[in-house]
Design a protein around this motif. Structure first.
Motif, PDB file in Angstrom:
ATOM      1  N   LEU A 123       0.412 -50.808   0.875  1.00 19.90           N
ATOM      2  CA  LEU A 123       1.444 -50.277   1.769  1.00 19.90           C
ATOM      3  C   LEU A 123       1.059 -48.873   2.243  1.00 19.90           C
ATOM      4  O   LEU A 123       1.250 -48.523   3.408  1.00 19.90           O
TER       5      LEU A 123
ATOM      6  N   GLU B 187       8.380 -47.115  -1.489  1.00 21.84           N
ATOM      7  CA  GLU B 187       7.848 -48.482  -1.533  1.00 21.84           C
ATOM      8  C   GLU B 187       8.476 -49.319  -2.639  1.00 21.84           C
ATOM      9  O   GLU B 187       8.545 -50.542  -2.524  1.00 21.84           O
TER      10      GLU B 187
ATOM     11  N   TYR C 262       0.626 -47.688   6.102  1.00 20.72           N
ATOM     12  CA  TYR C 262       1.379 -46.529   6.603  1.00 20.72           C
ATOM     13  C   TYR C 262       0.443 -45.483   7.216  1.00 20.72           C
ATOM     14  O   TYR C 262       0.680 -44.972   8.312  1.00 20.72           O
TER      15      TYR C 262
ATOM     16  N   ASP D  80      13.755 -52.170   1.253  1.00 16.60           N
ATOM     17  CA  ASP D  80      13.398 -53.518   1.698  1.00 16.60           C
ATOM     18  C   ASP D  80      12.952 -53.494   3.149  1.00 16.60           C
ATOM     19  O   ASP D  80      12.130 -54.289   3.567  1.00 16.60           O
ATOM     20  N   ARG D  81      13.519 -52.557   3.914  1.00 12.95           N
ATOM     21  CA  ARG D  81      13.109 -52.395   5.311  1.00 12.95           C
ATOM     22  C   ARG D  81      12.502 -51.019   5.495  1.00 12.95           C
ATOM     23  O   ARG D  81      12.832 -50.079   4.769  1.00 12.95           O
ATOM     24  N   LEU D  82      11.619 -50.907   6.487  1.00 15.32           N
ATOM     25  CA  LEU D  82      10.974 -49.629   6.790  1.00 15.32           C
ATOM     26  C   LEU D  82      11.089 -49.333   8.277  1.00 15.32           C
ATOM     27  O   LEU D  82      10.811 -50.193   9.111  1.00 15.32           O
TER      28      LEU D  82
ATOM     29  N   THR E  95       9.893 -55.273   7.690  1.00 15.64           N
ATOM     30  CA  THR E  95       9.983 -55.346   6.233  1.00 15.64           C
ATOM     31  C   THR E  95       8.651 -54.879   5.638  1.00 15.64           C
ATOM     32  O   THR E  95       7.629 -54.835   6.336  1.00 15.64           O
ATOM     33  N   VAL E  96       8.676 -54.567   4.354  1.00 16.86           N
ATOM     34  CA  VAL E  96       7.448 -54.142   3.666  1.00 16.86           C
ATOM     35  C   VAL E  96       6.388 -55.238   3.763  1.00 16.86           C
ATOM     36  O   VAL E  96       5.229 -54.975   4.086  1.00 16.86           O
TER      37      VAL E  96
ATOM     38  N   MET F  22       5.005 -42.467   1.459  1.00 17.45           N
ATOM     39  CA  MET F  22       5.290 -43.884   1.337  1.00 17.45           C
ATOM     40  C   MET F  22       5.551 -44.278  -0.115  1.00 17.45           C
ATOM     41  O   MET F  22       6.390 -45.126  -0.405  1.00 17.45           O
TER      42      MET F  22
END
Length: 309
Positions: A286, A194, A290, A198-200, A213-214, A190
């Motif tokens: 984050l 990070e 994750y 902008d998107r995951l 999104t984050v 991650m």
């Protein structure tokens, strides 16, 4: 051609192993989309299916609305880096790119532009076999950029790069997305995406477990987590556990409470005459979010490995 990568319902088995189990997501233009999950989650297989290198048992994968194999000059549509070692070691960096450019009908001048862009101009006439892993990564990225494509897919692109190289590639990826391109970057760490994505799209066991999104991912993982400061940890733990909360120690006089809203934590502590000096919403990192999402996938893989022995 619209710059969107669309994956829908991909299923793929290798013998008894389920590699993809209904993988579905979309990579939109103007964003860096992080494609993250544990090793063995299906990231590389998905990218190989998108690029027509593996055939799915079920489902579709489209780049700009079309299957990759139907593209006459694919490098002008989607650029990809899957394996930085996939080059002819006796060729110079420039000749490697010239050969690719010729196969796509691209001018030789484009080769010099991308070599400059990835910082390899001074090494253009050196044989690729003598390159470090980081230099091979840069050459692979140059190849992905060669056709000035509206879509890019990079598998573990920071692997082998030094800290300066990592900062460089993060900036490059953000700038490519800012130009309106769709950028998909896979990683099992991650921390590598990070600062860039902008998107995951978080995957585990061959399927998507989160597409967000984050900020949304952190907010969801932080839900109902409360940080409590108290001099009576044992008493607080007992009272909150009886109220239905899950309690974990964070520090000498700090505990993390989940499963109970902050106002209910305060009410339980007050009713139990537990002294406390602070109750606050606890924001997870984050990385923690994750790990929470992918824990089951990792444990499942570990159990599989044990059972197979």
């Amino acid at each position: 051609m619209h710059a969107t990568i669309e994956v829908h319902g991909l299923r793929k088995r290798f013998g008894q192993t389920v590699a993809l189990d209904g993988m579905s997501f979309t990579v939109s233009p103007g964003h860096v989309t992080g494609f993250v999950g544990p090793n063995g989650a299906g990231k590389s297989t998905t990218m190989r299916v998108i690029l027509g290198l593996d055939a799915a048992d079920e489902g579709t994968a489209l780049v700009g609305g079309r299957p990759y194999r139907s593209l006459r000059t694919p490098l002008t549509h989607v650029g990809a880096l899957l394996d930085a070692a996939a080059l002819q070691p006796s060729r110079t960096a420039r000749n490697h790119l010239l050969w690719l450019a010729h196969s796509q009908g691209l001018p030789a001048g484009r080769v010099d532009e991308v070599l400059e862009q990835v910082g390899l101009r001074s090494a253009a006439r050196r044989r690729a076999g003598g390159f470090s892993l980081g230099m091979r990564q840069r050459l692979g990225i140059a190849a992905a950029l060669l056709g000035d494509p509206p879509m890019l897919m990079l598998d573990e692109p920071v692997n082998g790069l030094d800290p300066e190289g990592i900062v460089w590639i993060r900036g490059l990826l953000r700038s490519l997305a800012a130009q309106g391109r769709a950028v998909l970057v896979s990683s099992h760490l991650m921390s590598e995406v990070e600062d860039t994505a902008d998107r995951l799209v978080v995957v585990g066991r061959g399927r998507v477990v989160a597409d967000t999104t984050v900020a949304e991912l952190i907010a969801a993982a932080s839900r109902d987590r409360v940080r409590l400061r108290t001099t009576a940890r044992e008493h607080a733990t007992m009272v909150l556990s009886q109220a239905g909360a899950t309690v974990a120690g964070a520090d000498r006089d700090v505990i993390t409470v989940s499963g109970l809203a902050a106002e209910r934590v305060v009410a339980a502590l007050t009713a139990g005459a537990v002294p406390f000096s602070e109750v606050a919403a606890d924001r997870v990192t984050l990385e923690q979010a994750y790990m929470e999402l992918t824990r089951n996938a990792v444990e499942f893989r570990a159990a599989d490995a044990e059972a197979g022995r």
